[in-house]
Design a protein around this motif. Structure first.
Motif, mmCIF file in Angstrom:
data_model
loop_
_atom_site.group_PDB
_atom_site.id
_atom_site.type_symbol
_atom_site.label_atom_id
_atom_site.label_comp_id
_atom_site.label_asym_id
_atom_site.label_seq_id
_atom_site.Cartn_x
_atom_site.Cartn_y
_atom_site.Cartn_z
ATOM 1 N N ARG A 194 0.869 4.152 -2.793
ATOM 2 C CA ARG A 194 0.459 5.523 -2.449
ATOM 3 C C ARG A 194 1.556 6.536 -2.754
ATOM 4 N NH1 ARG A 194 -0.557 6.475 2.936
ATOM 5 N NH2 ARG A 194 0.009 4.357 3.550
ATOM 6 N N TYR A 195 2.767 6.245 -2.309
ATOM 7 C CA TYR A 195 3.846 7.210 -2.528
ATOM 8 C C TYR A 195 4.527 6.994 -3.873
ATOM 9 C CZ TYR A 195 3.378 8.741 2.278
ATOM 10 O OH TYR A 195 2.904 9.253 3.440
ATOM 11 N N ASP A 237 0.830 -1.201 0.000
ATOM 12 C CA ASP A 237 0.000 0.000 0.000
ATOM 13 C C ASP A 237 0.866 1.253 0.000
ATOM 14 O OD1 ASP A 237 -2.355 1.603 0.384
ATOM 15 O OD2 ASP A 237 -1.774 1.751 2.498
ATOM 16 N N TYR A 250 1.112 6.970 -6.924
ATOM 17 C CA TYR A 250 0.226 8.141 -6.996
ATOM 18 C C TYR A 250 0.967 9.447 -6.798
ATOM 19 C CZ TYR A 250 -3.601 4.798 -6.884
ATOM 20 O OH TYR A 250 -4.439 3.781 -7.175
ATOM 21 N N ARG A 251 2.048 9.436 -6.000
ATOM 22 C CA ARG A 251 2.774 10.696 -5.764
ATOM 23 C C ARG A 251 4.092 10.748 -6.525
ATOM 24 N NH1 ARG A 251 2.558 11.819 0.645
ATOM 25 N NH2 ARG A 251 0.364 11.365 1.014
#
Lengths: 228, 245
Positions: A189-190, A185, A193-194
């Motif tokens: 997320r990092y 996860d 998505y980022r």
């Protein structure tokens, strides 16, 4: 987008250390619950699958057929679909559908039949004659299970646990993405998505390391227990 | 010691018909005897032997060992009765993950012996088969003949009245075969254990048996008396087995 130096990447990662540590704990929690369920339910189920086969001590065509069918049924679900279909059950059992404990519900569901098949397959490698010798000596079914099958198959069972652990480390990453947390996860997320690629790389390297360690320990243990 | 009375065993064939492994057969084996069951492959000799400890349950007839009818026993009683009947196998069937001593201890653990008694008895049995110095070895570290000695020590451990040897020497070379046969004979003489041997070799029968039943198609064709290694055979089958030897 500015390019990141190696030093910057390391600095970013070290800043994220608490989050990475948290993710590791979440992954560990998911794995521990999933593996515990696999041992407690999948293990006995595997024994039952084996013992009800024709020619074995509890040979029973119907029980064996039904169990085999159920195991295949759960195993046919792609993990992501199993997870979604178990959302209502997860809510009942855990009271929530997010967090590592909730994610452990579908993980356990998948791990039980998976491990059952591994156990069944391993037990098949115990020579029938050895079980028969125990029967001829007057061993009870429980003694045959604990003193013959478990002892003779122990090395294979350890290898099975190793395979199970590594597979479910990977499954736990999938479970993590839909709210379970954990290493996978964090990477998504990092790292995705980022666009913090260094996080993605670091998480993958971490997983590579964990898998290598699990396999190494599993192999060593299996070899030590194998006197054949 | 062993009385098989009109025992019969049939198997379903894949084509739906029946294969008669043991046709209605009666056989009595005396206490302290070494008795042979001889015949070609598929003659039913192994099945007949496996009826004695009910590894195969007869469709008809009764199996009496040491005055007890095994066919009428509950599962628990049968397990107790089986502790009185040792068995030695062609493929040894030892526990690969237990040491030699552990294998010999196994039937005693099953019978619920105390730790101290087990230790003492294991040492005695290993002494009998001449493997005292191999107690800590694993089966994989032993030769075929040594493995079979462990098998014999294991069968002997719970002080059985009967030992069944199913082709116990068929996986061994001739020299080792003789030493295993000597070992069985030694046990028979020293402890008065009744021994039943299944074999396809007349030499085995000649070497240690007092009597032997010649089997063909699930029937006893003839019971041979062996006196000083001499065998008087009447049936054609027994003669052909003699010639092959």
């Amino acid at each position: 987008m500015e390019t990141l130096t190696f030093a910057d990447a390391l600095a970013n990662l070290s800043m994220m250390a608490p989050e990475i540590w948290q993710a590791c704990k979440e992954t560990a929690l998911m794995l521990v619950i999933g593996l515990a369920a696999a041992f407690c339910f999948g293990g006995p189920l595997g024994f039952l699958l084996y013992l009800t086969q024709p020619g074995q001590i509890f040979a029973h065509r119907i029980v064996n057929g039904v169990l085999g069918w159920l195991v295949n049924l759960v195993r046919s679900f792609p993990f992501i679909i199993l997870m979604v279909s178990l959302v209502p059950l997860t809510r009942i059992l855990v009271g929530s559908t997010i967090g590592p404990v909730a994610a452990a519900v579908p993980l356990s569901f998948a791990a039980i039949p998976y491990f059952a098949r591994l156990v069944e397959q391993t037990l098949r490698e115990v020579p029938r004659g050895v079980v028969e010798a125990a029967e001829a000596m007057g061993a009870s079914p429980l003694q045959i299970i604990t003193k013959v099958l478990l002892v003779e198959a122990r090395s294979g069972l350890i290898s099975g646990v190793t395979i199970l652990t590594i597979s479910f480390l990977s499954y736990s990453a999938v479970a993590g993405v839909v709210g379970g947390g954990g290493i996978g996860d964090l990477a998504i997320r990092y790292g995705y998505y980022r666009f913090q690629t260094e996080v993605m790389i670091a998480m993958v390297l971490l997983l590579v390391l964990i898998v290598q360690i699990i396999q190494f320990v599993g192999n060593r243990l299996a070899a030590r227990l194998d006197k054949r | 010691m062993i009385h098989l009375q009109n025992v019969r065993k049939r198997y379903r064939r894949p084509d739906g018909g029946w294969f008669e492994a043991v046709a209605s057969t009666s056989l009595s084996i005396g206490a302290g005897e070494i008795f042979g069951l001889i015949g070609y492959s598929g003659a039913g000799k192994s099945t007949l032997m496996r009826l004695i400890n009910l590894l195969e349950r007869p469709d008809e007839g009764s199996v009496i060992v040491d005055t007890q009818d095994l066919t009428g026993l509950s599962a628990r009683e049968l397990r107790r009765a089986r502790q009185n009947i040792g068995m030695v196998f062609q493929q040894f069937n030892l526990l690969a993950n237990r040491t030699v001593a552990g294998n010999v201890a196994f039937p005693l653990e099953i019978a619920g012996w105390s730790k101290g008694d087990i230790e003492k008895r294991v040492a005695e049995c290993l002494e009998v088969v001449g493997l005292t110095d191999r107690a800590g070895h694993y089966p994989a570290q032993l030769s075929g003949g040594q493995k079979q000695r462990v098998g014999i020590a294991r069968a002997l451990a719970p002080n059985p009245k009967v030992i069944l040897a199913d082709e116990a020497t068929s996986a061994l070379d001739p020299k080792t075969t003789q030493s295993i046969l000597d070992c069985l004979q030694d046990i028979n003489r020293r402890f008065g254990v009744t021994v039943v041997v299944v074999t396809h070799e007349m030499n085995v029968v000649r070497s240690i048996c007092q009597r032997a039943a010649v089997l063909d198609a699930g029937r006893v064709v003839e019971v041979l008396d062996i006196v000083d290694g001499r065998i008087e055979a009447e049936s054609e089958l027994a003669r052909s087995l003699l010639e092959a030897a």
